[in-house]
Design an enzyme around this catalytic site. Sequence first.
Site, short mmCIF file in Angstrom:
data_model
loop_
_atom_site.label_atom_id
_atom_site.label_comp_id
_atom_site.label_asym_id
_atom_site.label_seq_id
_atom_site.Cartn_x
_atom_site.Cartn_y
_atom_site.Cartn_z
N HIS A 41 0.85 -1.20 0.00
CA HIS A 41 0.00 0.00 0.00
C HIS A 41 0.88 1.25 0.00
CE1 HIS A 41 -2.89 3.05 1.10
NE2 HIS A 41 -3.84 2.19 0.75
N GLU A 78 -3.88 1.63 -7.40
CA GLU A 78 -4.31 2.77 -6.59
C GLU A 78 -3.38 3.97 -6.84
OE1 GLU A 78 -6.62 1.41 -2.88
OE2 GLU A 78 -4.50 1.31 -2.38
P1 PGA Z 1 -9.54 5.99 -0.14
O1 PGA Z 1 -8.38 4.92 0.20
O2 PGA Z 1 -10.72 5.21 -0.60
O3 PGA Z 1 -9.77 6.71 1.16
O4 PGA Z 1 -9.00 6.89 -1.19
C1 PGA Z 1 -8.17 3.83 -0.64
C2 PGA Z 1 -7.01 3.03 -0.15
O5 PGA Z 1 -6.07 3.61 0.38
O6 PGA Z 1 -7.00 1.79 -0.27
#
Ligand code: PGA
Length: 234
Positions: free
Chosen positions: A90, A158
């Site tokens: 992440h 992401e």
């Molecule tokens: P968010 O986070 O939906 O608050 O943008 C997503 C994540 O970090 O997995």
Amino acid sequence: MIFAANLKTNHTRTSTAKYVQNLSNHILGNNIASKVMVFPTLMAIDNYSQNDNITIGVQNAHPAIKGSITGEVGLEALNEFDIKSIIIGHSERRALGESDEFLKEKYDFYVKEGFEIIYCIGESLEVREKGEKEVFKFLENQISYIDLSYDKLIIAYEPIWAIGTGVSATQKDIEGVANKLKVSLGDTPLLYGGSVNEKNITDATDVENINGVLVGSASLNEDTFLQIIQNGEK
Ligand code: PGA
């Protein structure tokens, strides 16, 4: 479809137990067929009473069974709660200093243990501004560290600039990356994450090569998360 809730450093053990129970009941009551995953804060990992329709995983763990690693959690502690799913890579952990090499070490360790792994990749705004070609080069490099043939791998795309900012990637952005990544990923499921909410969920789920979402902020309330699942199921 896969709907994963990353609760980050939110909720207590008590409120997580309520969250899981409520969500599980709602899933049952609404005939949700998708795979639903919840990643609570480590302090809240427990043997939750649930209807077996939610997979509980961890947001992080150390690549060790146990040992002298202050402040970390090892496999032995996860086994106590039958945890078999983990998020690795992440961007919020990469920002704390976890390198691609260290993430590979974690990945290889948890592959050997047969864990289901959500491996996160994503570019910064700086890379995004250089154009799609550079974005893809960046992402290809991130996935080059891990064995893509692992059958319990899930990749989460992401973009860092979309995480927790309220600015989700557009459907065109998501589609552009997903179509290219799928060439390397084959059957490995691909999730989108970054400011997903109950209103914009179909921007991600309508994309052919997207198999689900990883949700942070909008998953903190179980009713909202359920709404995301209902609106996004296909
Ligand atoms: P968010 O986070 O939906 O608050 O943008 C997503 C994540 O970090 O997995």
